[in-house]
Every structure is written in structure tokens, then in C-alpha cells.
Design a protein around this motif. Structure first.
Motif, PDB file in Angstrom:
ATOM      1  N   ARG A 118       0.811  -1.229   0.000  1.00 31.40           N
ATOM      2  CA  ARG A 118       0.000   0.000   0.000  1.00 31.40           C
ATOM      3  C   ARG A 118       0.843   1.277   0.000  1.00 31.40           C
ATOM      4  O   ARG A 118       0.314   2.363   0.227  1.00 31.40           O
ATOM      5  N   ALA A 119       2.134   1.178  -0.297  1.00 29.48           N
ATOM      6  CA  ALA A 119       3.020   2.333  -0.184  1.00 29.48           C
ATOM      7  C   ALA A 119       3.081   3.147  -1.467  1.00 29.48           C
ATOM      8  O   ALA A 119       2.974   2.623  -2.576  1.00 29.48           O
ATOM      9  N   GLY A 120       3.286   4.460  -1.295  1.00 25.55           N
ATOM     10  CA  GLY A 120       3.515   5.360  -2.410  1.00 25.55           C
ATOM     11  C   GLY A 120       4.551   6.397  -2.028  1.00 25.55           C
ATOM     12  O   GLY A 120       4.637   6.803  -0.864  1.00 25.55           O
ATOM     13  N   TRP A 121       5.338   6.817  -3.025  1.00 31.19           N
ATOM     14  CA  TRP A 121       6.399   7.810  -2.811  1.00 31.19           C
ATOM     15  C   TRP A 121       6.061   9.077  -3.584  1.00 31.19           C
ATOM     16  O   TRP A 121       5.958   9.045  -4.803  1.00 31.19           O
ATOM     17  N   ASN A 122       5.874  10.192  -2.866  1.00 26.02           N
ATOM     18  CA  ASN A 122       5.706  11.491  -3.510  1.00 26.02           C
ATOM     19  C   ASN A 122       7.094  12.087  -3.722  1.00 26.02           C
ATOM     20  O   ASN A 122       7.780  12.452  -2.765  1.00 26.02           O
ATOM     21  N   ILE A 123       7.498  12.205  -4.975  1.00 25.88           N
ATOM     22  CA  ILE A 123       8.857  12.604  -5.336  1.00 25.88           C
ATOM     23  C   ILE A 123       8.930  14.122  -5.419  1.00 25.88           C
ATOM     24  O   ILE A 123       8.221  14.743  -6.213  1.00 25.88           O
ATOM     25  N   VAL A 124       9.778  14.729  -4.604  1.00 22.91           N
ATOM     26  CA  VAL A 124       9.972  16.177  -4.650  1.00 22.91           C
ATOM     27  C   VAL A 124      11.455  16.485  -4.756  1.00 22.91           C
ATOM     28  O   VAL A 124      12.307  15.685  -4.363  1.00 22.91           O
ATOM     29  N   THR A 125      11.753  17.695  -5.297  1.00 21.72           N
ATOM     30  CA  THR A 125      13.142  18.109  -5.436  1.00 21.72           C
ATOM     31  C   THR A 125      13.563  19.083  -4.346  1.00 21.72           C
ATOM     32  O   THR A 125      14.758  19.354  -4.196  1.00 21.72           O
ATOM     33  N   THR A 126      12.626  19.636  -3.601  1.00 20.75           N
ATOM     34  CA  THR A 126      12.834  20.520  -2.449  1.00 20.75           C
ATOM     35  C   THR A 126      13.452  21.864  -2.829  1.00 20.75           C
ATOM     36  O   THR A 126      14.620  21.945  -3.227  1.00 20.75           O
ATOM     37  N   ALA A 127      12.626  22.897  -2.706  1.00 21.81           N
ATOM     38  CA  ALA A 127      13.082  24.261  -2.930  1.00 21.81           C
ATOM     39  C   ALA A 127      13.449  24.899  -1.589  1.00 21.81           C
ATOM     40  O   ALA A 127      12.995  24.463  -0.540  1.00 21.81           O
ATOM     41  N   GLY A 128      14.263  25.941  -1.637  1.00 20.99           N
ATOM     42  CA  GLY A 128      14.543  26.708  -0.436  1.00 20.99           C
ATOM     43  C   GLY A 128      15.959  26.567   0.068  1.00 20.99           C
ATOM     44  O   GLY A 128      16.459  25.457   0.276  1.00 20.99           O
ATOM     45  N   ALA A 129      16.610  27.708   0.283  1.00 22.28           N
ATOM     46  CA  ALA A 129      17.984  27.710   0.776  1.00 22.28           C
ATOM     47  C   ALA A 129      18.074  27.199   2.206  1.00 22.28           C
ATOM     48  O   ALA A 129      19.108  26.664   2.622  1.00 22.28           O
ATOM     49  N   ASP A 130      16.979  27.351   2.990  1.00 26.92           N
ATOM     50  CA  ASP A 130      17.021  26.897   4.380  1.00 26.92           C
ATOM     51  C   ASP A 130      17.214  25.389   4.455  1.00 26.92           C
ATOM     52  O   ASP A 130      17.936  24.888   5.318  1.00 26.92           O
ATOM     53  N   ALA A 131      16.588  24.650   3.542  1.00 28.68           N
ATOM     54  CA  ALA A 131      16.814  23.200   3.515  1.00 28.68           C
ATOM     55  C   ALA A 131      18.237  22.890   3.068  1.00 28.68           C
ATOM     56  O   ALA A 131      18.895  22.014   3.641  1.00 28.68           O
ATOM     57  N   ALA A 132      18.710  23.596   2.062  1.00 35.29           N
ATOM     58  CA  ALA A 132      20.065  23.346   1.558  1.00 35.29           C
ATOM     59  C   ALA A 132      21.108  23.497   2.662  1.00 35.29           C
ATOM     60  O   ALA A 132      22.072  22.724   2.739  1.00 35.29           O
ATOM     61  N   ARG A 133      20.898  24.481   3.521  1.00 26.89           N
ATOM     62  CA  ARG A 133      21.890  24.740   4.575  1.00 26.89           C
ATOM     63  C   ARG A 133      21.881  23.677   5.672  1.00 26.89           C
ATOM     64  O   ARG A 133      22.791  23.645   6.501  1.00 26.89           O
ATOM     65  N   ASN A 134      20.885  22.813   5.668  1.00 33.45           N
ATOM     66  CA  ASN A 134      20.906  21.673   6.586  1.00 33.45           C
ATOM     67  C   ASN A 134      21.758  20.523   6.059  1.00 33.45           C
ATOM     68  O   ASN A 134      21.954  19.525   6.756  1.00 33.45           O
ATOM     69  N   PHE A 135      22.237  20.663   4.823  1.00 33.36           N
ATOM     70  CA  PHE A 135      22.991  19.577   4.200  1.00 33.36           C
ATOM     71  C   PHE A 135      24.319  20.073   3.624  1.00 33.36           C
ATOM     72  O   PHE A 135      24.806  19.560   2.617  1.00 33.36           O
ATOM     73  N   GLY A 136      24.886  21.084   4.276  1.00 34.24           N
ATOM     74  CA  GLY A 136      26.213  21.530   3.907  1.00 34.24           C
ATOM     75  C   GLY A 136      26.297  22.387   2.668  1.00 34.24           C
ATOM     76  O   GLY A 136      27.396  22.624   2.157  1.00 34.24           O
TER      77      GLY A 136
END
Length: 442
Positions: A118-136
Motif C-alpha cells: 500500500r506504499a507510495g512515494w511522492n517525489i519532490v526536489t525541495t526548494a529553499g535555501a534553508d533546507a540546503a543549509r541543513n545539508f552543507g
């Protein structure tokens, strides 16, 4: 067989309206209470909905001082929902920008096994510099780079899901052979973004692959959806816009050699339901009165890359907004919001009210019959294969939809009265993927 609606419940905290948590009925701690979400999943399953869905981003979104901002990791949450439901699909968002294919393939394959397909994956690319800064990273990667990485990410992930054939596990106790090792094979992927040997350490799951969902509507997003997605969650404000988007996605899928019926288009709708239209409109207005306009203006200014002082609350949007090409974030949502404000000549304050319920998704206040009528009109007008239902308040909004709107749709022959299959792919009428790496027997 007559075409049937597909209905997905998009669950968020205590409702999609940003002020829903301030209502007397709302539990301000529900965002991290698994029992709250288990209850919602059971309500949605009672209504025979296709699936429930959780958005996600690897960053604390919004101001936690103003509204509930924390959220549970969604694939972990799905396992808890699988334990208390039997039929409803379970879809979670995961970013291709801030994950690795092997770990993500394993997580979703595991959820598919745990839930019985019953699983599904919603694929996103993620916008926003705030997220980027959590990953170096110092800033968000370029829009085109994010989609190119996402395409390779999906290709690697599906190869990993196919790295076991369906009949690889033999479990022959007498012979002492648990699996045919020749049917568990590496993928040896070498690409621009990823180097992955494989195979996956989870056998092929009940659905073959979890359902692939996508939610971007930019040019890059549309082409990505046409190539990979099996369901698309989209935001459309008008019937004409929805019809144009629907036709475009179906044509793109066909041009790539896909069956357009295997790509389900599900616009979001935020229904505010009451016995009379006047009561529904008053509930909608009550929620809008609880919005903090200064907080909302800061959010809007951030989206537009402006200073909040450039957005006077009782004036229209200024003329000096950036173009979509200058936005590296959520391009399609930026354009939708600007078009809405320009088309209806809204002030910033009025725009904030319109966005408070669904962040650009269509809001509709009315009776159960009016909500059902809107859904039916869009369904029969070439605008949607179904809808992403986004209750303004939870759980009451979901309960109202399930108990008052769904029976009308069922009486009109538009929606199932019971589940007819066991997997999420069954609910959406989608085939099980053929294993692309399966060995040819000699």
C-alpha cells in the motif's frame, strides 16, 4: 467500465488552514501524536478513499512561534498507520535532493512489505535555501539541476527495487536454498549524480514498486511527471487552468509512449463543509480572522523575494515582482499565486486570506451537495481524475467529507462503495511494473 473518481486525503497537523490549531476543538499537540494520525487514517479508510498522503521537507518550515511546525518523519509514520488499517494506500513525501537512492529505496520497499502493498512515494526536489543549509550547501541547487538529479535518482531507485526478481526467494528447506542467488543481481549504476552497485537488501515488494507520485507543475516538473509519475498532486484555481494542465500532462505522457490513463491527475481542494452555504462561509471567515496578517505577510514576502514593507496589506501586489525565471524555488506555485492576485485584483490582505486555507490550492465553502457538484463538474470536464482532499480543519473536516460528501458521490455512481483490490496500485487501477532487470531464462 465507467470511469471512477480517485480520492486522496492530504493530512496535515490539525488541518490545512494555518489558523486551524487555534480553534477550540483543535489539539495543538496533535502534529506529533501518532494516535491522531491513526484516527485520521481510519476515518479515510471508512470512506473508501484511495490513499492518505503526508507532505514533508527536511527543514523546520514556518515560524514555530505562530503555528505547529514540527512533524514526524512520514515513512516512520506510515508504518504506524499500516498497523491500524487494512486497505487504504499510504503515501509519503521524500526529497531527491537530500536523500540517497539506496536508503530511500530500502525505506519505501520496507513500507510496501509492512503494509501489504500500500506504499507510495511522492517525489519532490525541495526548494529553499534553508533546507540546503541543513545539508552543507550555501544555497538551493539550480532548478534544472534538481530535476536532473531527481530523474537519475528515480532510475536508480527503480533499478534497486528490480534487483530481486519476483521469484528469487525459494525458501526450500529440504535443499537448504533460501533464494536463487542468480536472481538477486547488482545494478552497477554509474551516472552523473550517483554510483550504486546494489542489489537492494530487501526483496521485491508486493507492488513491485511503490506508487510514484509527483507534485511539481513547472515546465521541468511537468516533463518529469509525464515520464515517471503515476499520480500527480497539483494546485489549480480555475476549471480552465485545470483542463489545460490535465490535457498537457496527458499529451506529454502519450508522447513518451505511456498510456495516459496510467497518469492520474489529482488537483487539491480545500472543502469547508456545513449544512448551509452561509454556515460554511462563516466557518471559513472565522478561520481567516484567526490568521496573523504580519506573519503571513512575511511568508509572502519571502516567496516573492521582497521586503515585507514592499507589501502593504491593503494594496494590490506591486508591479516589481520577479519573474518565474528568476525564482529558484517553487516556480509553479509562485506563478499560481501571482495570477490569482492579478486576476481577482486582490489586496495583499485578501490574498493572505485566500492562501491561508490551502497555500494556493482551491478552497471551496459550501454544502455537501455543492462540494460534490464541484468535484463532479471538474471530473466530467476533463480537469481531473480525482482530487487531493485537504480538509481545512482535522479531524472534523475529514469526517464531514467522508460522512456527507462521499455518500453523494457513491449515489451518483462516481466513487467506489468498497475496495476491490488489496494494493494501492489496485485502488488507482494501475499495473504492477514489469521487472526491468529480470533475467531471461534459457
Amino acid at each position: 467500465m465507467p470511469r471512477k473518481l480517485h480520492l486522496n486525503a492530504f493530512l496535515m497537523s490539525v488541518g490545512h488552514h494555518e489558523a486551524s490549531w487555534r480553534l477550540p476543538e483543535s489539539d495543538p499537540y496533535a502534529s506529533w501524536d501518532v494516535k491522531h494520525f491513526q484516527n485520521l487514517a481510519r476515518i479515510a479508510e471508512r470512506g473508501k478513499l484511495d490513499s492518505v498522503f503526508f507532505a514533508d521537507s527536511p527543514v523546520l518550515q514556518g515560524d514555530p512561534g505562530r503555528r505547529p511546525a514540527g512533524k514526524l518523519e512520514p515513512t516512520v509514520l506510515l508504518t504506524a498507520l499500516a498497523a491500524v488499517t487494512e486497505h487504504i494506500g499510504l503515501i509519503a513525501t521524500a526529497s531527491t535532493s537530500y536523500n540517497e537512492p539506496y536508503n530511500l529505496a530500502r525505506r519505501f520497499a520496507s513500507v510496501d512489505h509492512v503494509s501489504g502493498g500500500r506504499a507510495g512515494w511522492n517525489i519532490v526536489t525541495t526548494a529553499g535555501a534553508d533546507a540546503a543549509r541543513n545539508f552543507g550547501l550555501d544555497d538551493v541547487p539550480a532548478h534544472r539541476d534538481r530535476y536532473e538529479r531527481a530523474a537519475e535518482f528515480v532510475e536508480v531507485t527503480t533499478k534497486l527495487w528490480d534487483s530481486w526478481t519476483d521469484d528469487a526467494v525459494i525458501a526450500d528447506k529440504a535443499a537448504g536454498v533460501h533464494a536463487d542467488a542468480a536472481k538477486v543481481r547488482p545494478i552497477n549504476h554509474r551516472g552523473r549524480w550517483f554510483r550504486v552497485d546494489g542489489p537492494l537488501n530487501v526483496p521485491r515488494s508486493p507492488q513491485g514498486w511503490p506508487l510514484l507520485v509527483q507534485a511539481g507543475s513547472s515546465e521541468d516538473g511537468r516533463q518529469f511527471a509525464a515520464r515517471y509519475a503515476e499520480a500527480v498532486f497539483t494546485a489549480q484555481q480555475t476549471l480552465a487552468e485545470a483542463q489545460a494542465f490535465y490535457a498537457d500532462l496527458k499529451q506529454r505522457a502519450a508522447a513518451l509512449g505511456r498510456d495516459p490513463d496510467h497518469l492520474k491527475i489529482l488537483p487539491g481542494i480545500v472543502p469547508v463543509i456545513a449544512t448551509t452555504e452561509a454556515e460554511a462561509r462563516e466557518l471559513d471567515a472565522e478561520l481567516d480572522r484567526l490568521i496573523s496578517p504580519e506573519y503571513a505577510r512575511r511568508q509572502l514576502a519571502e516567496r516573492f523575494q521582497l521586503d515585507p514593507a514592499d507589501l502593504p496589506l491593503d494594496e494590490p501586489l506591486p508591479d516589481n515582482l520577479p519573474t518565474e525565471d528568476e525564482i529558484e524555488g517553487a516556480k509553479s506555485r509562485f506563478t499560481l499565486i501571482v495570477d490569482l492576485a492579478r486576476r481577482e485584483n486582490l489586496t495583499v490582505r485578501q490574498l493572505i486570506g485566500r492562501l491561508g486555507g490551502g497555500r494556493g490550492h482551491r478552497t471551496f465553502a459550501g454544502t455537501p451537495e455543492q462540494v460534490a457538484g464541484t468535484i463532479e463538474d471538474w471530473f466530467h470536464s476533463g480537469a481531473a481524475d480525482g482530487f487531493n482532499i485537504m480538509p481545512a480543519v482535522l479531524p472534523s473536516g475529514l469526517t464531514a467529507f467522508v460522512d456527507q460528501v462521499v455518500p453523494i458521490l457513491q449515489d451518483r455512481g462516481l466513487f467506489r462503495t468498497d475496495y476491490e483490490g488489496t494494493t494501492l496500485r489496485d485502488h488507482y487501477g494501475l499495473p504492477r511494473p514489469v521487472n526491468s532487470l529480470e533475467l531471461t531464462t534459457v
